[in-house]
Design an enzyme around this catalytic site. Structure first.
Site, PDB file in Angstrom:
ATOM      1  N   ARG A  20     -47.390 115.688  19.602  1.00  8.72           N
ATOM      2  CA  ARG A  20     -47.140 116.974  18.977  1.00  8.72           C
ATOM      3  C   ARG A  20     -47.131 116.867  17.449  1.00  8.72           C
ATOM      4  NH1 ARG A  20     -42.829 120.323  22.760  1.00  8.72           N
ATOM      5  NH2 ARG A  20     -44.343 121.037  24.299  1.00  8.72           N
ATOM      6  N   SER A  21     -46.138 117.430  16.785  1.00  9.98           N
ATOM      7  CA  SER A  21     -46.164 117.488  15.319  1.00  9.98           C
ATOM      8  C   SER A  21     -45.944 116.152  14.632  1.00  9.98           C
ATOM      9  CB  SER A  21     -45.127 118.493  14.810  1.00  9.98           C
ATOM     10  OG  SER A  21     -45.533 119.805  15.088  1.00  9.98           O
TER      11      SER A  21
END
Length: 386
Positions: A66-67
């Site tokens: 993800r981020s």
């Protein structure tokens, strides 16, 4: 718990914390790696490859982070600046003329990296297919009117960061950001890291999914009830918070092969823990003769550009150029640390003062954006070992 891997003398506390994450904090499958002054001192993995499976996590298992991938993506424009190909103080429209539309003529490259561009959300959310097609997202942010005057405030560009930074890189280099990372960062450093998972590596990836947070008692982490303002922001479909995280609607199936193969640097980087750790180690020093950031670039990465109440995350955040900086919302190792968490758990960061670079990857996604209790337990263990 059958923990595999190695720990150098003096860093046994990290292994202990890693084990407790499985025993007390709801971990299903995970890996953690740590570099100290360019030398790998921790490389551990345990649990299952799939959040809902039984096959053991292997030495080469990779996961969507993800981020946490945003920190690798941010390295690209910084390295282009280091090479004289990008001026951080130039308007984005210098490299991407269509971007000037709807009052964005004065948006600077540094504004994109520091979440100050005012483009945290889209007036019309993209479908998963549009988000991944390589063209629609860039066109959408180029046409979008800012949600606030660019450069005057900051708000986390949770999803739009993919198309803002990705298209800037493509306009400057003629290569997609996934290809640039593969050729200029991952290959020289020998990293298991991709934006756009190649088909011939797909057999290595595990399934990610939500897991329940640990009970407050015995979790080893401080459990704080979110402020009402934060709860309201995430609950309100019209809020900038919900619109920023919902810029792709419906939410993509993160385990689908076509999503994994897309290049979405805000959200779908694929990595091993050692790949994240080794990348950050090369940002702050030499790793087997390779180094990414010159001293001046390292200073840029971790010099505060944004601080205070975040229009999207609501809580106060701090950003350098592309990196979250140490603070209450994203506790890292110390005041000079910089890196990026991934919503649900994963984390990568470096601390130049101690020579530490950490990568943590999990398949069990717990609620929370910036301060996962499992990742924080590992950070505290690193601190105790120094």
């Amino acid at each position: 718990m059958d923990v595999r891997g190695t720990v150098a003398p003096g860093f046994e506390a990290v292994r202990d914390a890693f084990v407790r994450n499985f025993e007390q904090r709801g971990e299903r499958g995970a890996a953690v790696a740590l570099y100290h002054h360019g030398r790998k001192v921790v490389d551990l993995w345990a649990g299952t490859r799939d959040v809902d499976g039984t096959e053991p996590w292997a030495v080469d298992t990779v996961q969507i982070v993800r981020s946490a991938g945003k920190g690798v993506a941010a390295a690209v424009p910084l390295l282009l600046h280091q090479r004289g190909q990008v001026d951080l103080d130039a308007p984005v429209g210098t490299y991407w003329p269509e971007f000037k539309a709807n009052g964005k003529e004065r948006v600077l490259v540094r504004h994109l990296l520091a979440h100050r561009a005012g483009l945290a959300a889209l007036d019309r959310a993209l479908t998963p297919q549009e988000a991944a097609d390589g063209t629609t997202g860039a066109a959408a942010v180029a046409a979008q009117r800012p949600q606030w005057e660019p450069g005057t405030d900051h708000g986390y560009h949770a999803q739009t960061y993919s198309w803002l930074v990705g298209e800037l890189v493509r306009r400057v280099t003629g290569r997609t950001i996934g290809r640039w990372v593969a050729e200029e960062i991952a290959r020289p450093l020998g990293l298991d890291f991709w934006f756009g998972l190649p088909a011939d590596e797909s057999h290595r990836i595990g399934r990610i999914g939500p897991v329940a947070p640990p009970p407050a008692e015995g979790s080893g982490a401080l459990r704080v009830r979110p402020k009402r303002s934060v709860v309201d922001a995430y609950a309100d479909p019209a809020s900038l918070t919900r619109r920023a995280f919902g810029a792709i609607d419906p939410f993509p199936d993160e385990n689908a092969p076509d999503y994994r193969a897309a290049e979405l640097p805000a959200s779908n980087g694929v990595a091993t823990a050692r790949g994240l750790a080794r990348c950050y180690a090369a940002m702050i020093g030499q790793v087997d003769g390779e180094r990414l950031f010159a001293p001046a670039t390292l200073t840029l990465a971790r010099t505060e550009e944004s601080a205070g109440p975040d229009r999207v995350l609501v809580v106060s955040t701090r950003f350098g150029l592309g990196y979250m900086l140490h603070g209450p919302a994203a506790p890292l190792l110390g005041p000079g640390s910089f890196g990026h968490p991934g919503r649900g758990g994963s984390l990568g960061f470096a601390d130049p003062e101690t020579g530490i670079a950490l990568g943590y990857v999990t398949n069990g996604l717990q609620k929370g954006v910036t301060a996962d209790p499992r990742a924080q337990a590992l950070v505290r263990a690193v601190r105790s070992a120094l």
